[in-house]
Write an enzyme that holds these catalytic residues in place. Sequence first.
Site, mmCIF file in Angstrom:
data_model
loop_
_atom_site.group_PDB
_atom_site.id
_atom_site.type_symbol
_atom_site.label_atom_id
_atom_site.label_comp_id
_atom_site.label_asym_id
_atom_site.label_seq_id
_atom_site.Cartn_x
_atom_site.Cartn_y
_atom_site.Cartn_z
ATOM 1 N N SER A 94 2.714 -1.917 0.686
ATOM 2 C CA SER A 94 2.359 -0.393 0.766
ATOM 3 C C SER A 94 3.575 0.076 1.369
ATOM 4 O O SER A 94 4.676 0.319 0.873
ATOM 5 C CB SER A 94 1.096 -0.080 1.461
ATOM 6 O OG SER A 94 0.895 1.276 1.170
ATOM 7 N N THR A 95 3.409 1.136 2.175
ATOM 8 C CA THR A 95 4.559 1.705 3.119
ATOM 9 C C THR A 95 5.776 0.949 3.552
ATOM 10 O O THR A 95 5.609 -0.168 4.316
ATOM 11 C CB THR A 95 3.791 2.612 4.431
ATOM 12 O OG1 THR A 95 2.819 3.047 4.111
ATOM 13 C CG2 THR A 95 4.881 3.734 4.826
ATOM 14 N N HIS B 66 1.386 0.192 -3.679
ATOM 15 C CA HIS B 66 0.932 1.626 -3.530
ATOM 16 C C HIS B 66 1.793 2.678 -3.791
ATOM 17 O O HIS B 66 2.650 3.090 -3.286
ATOM 18 C CB HIS B 66 0.187 1.955 -1.986
ATOM 19 C CG HIS B 66 -0.824 0.949 -1.696
ATOM 20 N ND1 HIS B 66 -1.119 0.582 -0.699
ATOM 21 C CD2 HIS B 66 -1.665 0.191 -2.428
ATOM 22 C CE1 HIS B 66 -2.073 -0.508 -0.525
ATOM 23 N NE2 HIS B 66 -2.500 -0.544 -1.547
ATOM 24 N N MET C 86 0.670 0.118 5.425
ATOM 25 C CA MET C 86 -0.411 0.665 6.367
ATOM 26 C C MET C 86 -1.843 0.122 5.705
ATOM 27 O O MET C 86 -1.817 0.168 4.880
ATOM 28 C CB MET C 86 -0.279 2.222 6.409
ATOM 29 C CG MET C 86 -1.419 2.902 7.102
ATOM 30 S SD MET C 86 -1.300 4.636 7.090
ATOM 31 C CE MET C 86 -2.547 5.156 8.060
ATOM 32 N N ASP D 216 -5.636 -2.903 3.242
ATOM 33 C CA ASP D 216 -5.811 -3.455 1.827
ATOM 34 C C ASP D 216 -5.096 -4.866 1.670
ATOM 35 O O ASP D 216 -4.029 -5.025 1.931
ATOM 36 C CB ASP D 216 -5.165 -2.508 0.943
ATOM 37 C CG ASP D 216 -5.570 -2.580 -0.643
ATOM 38 O OD1 ASP D 216 -6.381 -3.304 -0.784
ATOM 39 O OD2 ASP D 216 -4.793 -2.199 -1.436
#
Length: 360
Positions: A180-181, A206, A299, A302
């Site tokens: 993600s991030t 993401h 972050m 997930d």
Amino acid sequence: MGGKIRVLIIDDSASIRQMLTTILSADPDIEVMAVANDPFMAARKIREEIPDVITLDVEMPQMDGITFLRKLMAQHPIPVVMCSSLTESGSETLMQALEAGAVDIILKPKIGAADHLAETADRIRTVVKGAARASVAKLRASRLSEGSTTAKLTADAVLPPPRIGAMAKTTEMVVCVGASTGGTEALRELLEALPANSPGMVIVQHMPERFTAAFAKRLNGLCEVEVKEAADGDPVLRGHVLIAPGDKHMLLERRGARYEVSVRAGPLVSRHRPSVDVLFRSAARSAGANAMGVIMTGMGDDGARGMNEMHQAGAYTVAQDEATSVVFGMPKEAIAHGGVDKVVPLEQIAREILAADRRR
């Protein structure tokens, strides 16, 4: 960093500035400290007070967002979230923004169906919170726990739990990756380190709808492996990487002697679509010990439950370490859930994949 997250909104549209202000102010942990209709006004605001996060429009008069971002990163690095309309050409531009140091991407909110607006608003708040924890020296990071008005669903909303012992080892391995991030650059580094005959790989990063296609195209031009945005029914082949399309879940499925992906709609899982938990659970169900799981910077949590399910199904699992993670959220949660076999720095993940492949 204590207190509320102070946000500066930069957008030439008054209606977008107002909508973003309303969406962000609905979270008790966020405060919109100022708005600006162009980068020059924004620069004056920053001289008066330094925000924790900036949301930055891509297309603006006098100076475009990418130029302003590059100047900002060179002179006064602040976590920046790029805000754009949903267009193919815009997605190419936003790849440049990520390369220039933007933390993440959000789509401009549009008035429409209430549930769609609620999902968009929830993602905007989550992304801004992630950006607030940004270690700009690492490129991006994350800060506060996720606050949301949307129910947080598990992978049960898309497919049932895996059957224990469902799949014995075969000769081919499939690698499942979640990020993600901070993941866009981490994935680039990982994939550039892999040779052309690497095991087949499926990735959930993401990102919003349509931007994953530009992301995959960018990676394909940099790497020896072939990279593409996944389409329903695509086979998982050695030397090929499939990236889940934004706003769709991607599942790994077995078809006879080969694996392929299923791309489908569905509810947000762990507040994401695509969801790493969905991919990892599908790998546990369909591949078992034939799979390898990798969880990278990001972050939230997930992928933590799904990685534990992969681990229990016999898969080899690896997490990126804290020192090289822009956001040590997803890897940390996966470790806490007990589903990680080994924690390694980013530069070692490719070696772990190739070593696992040779052990088969």
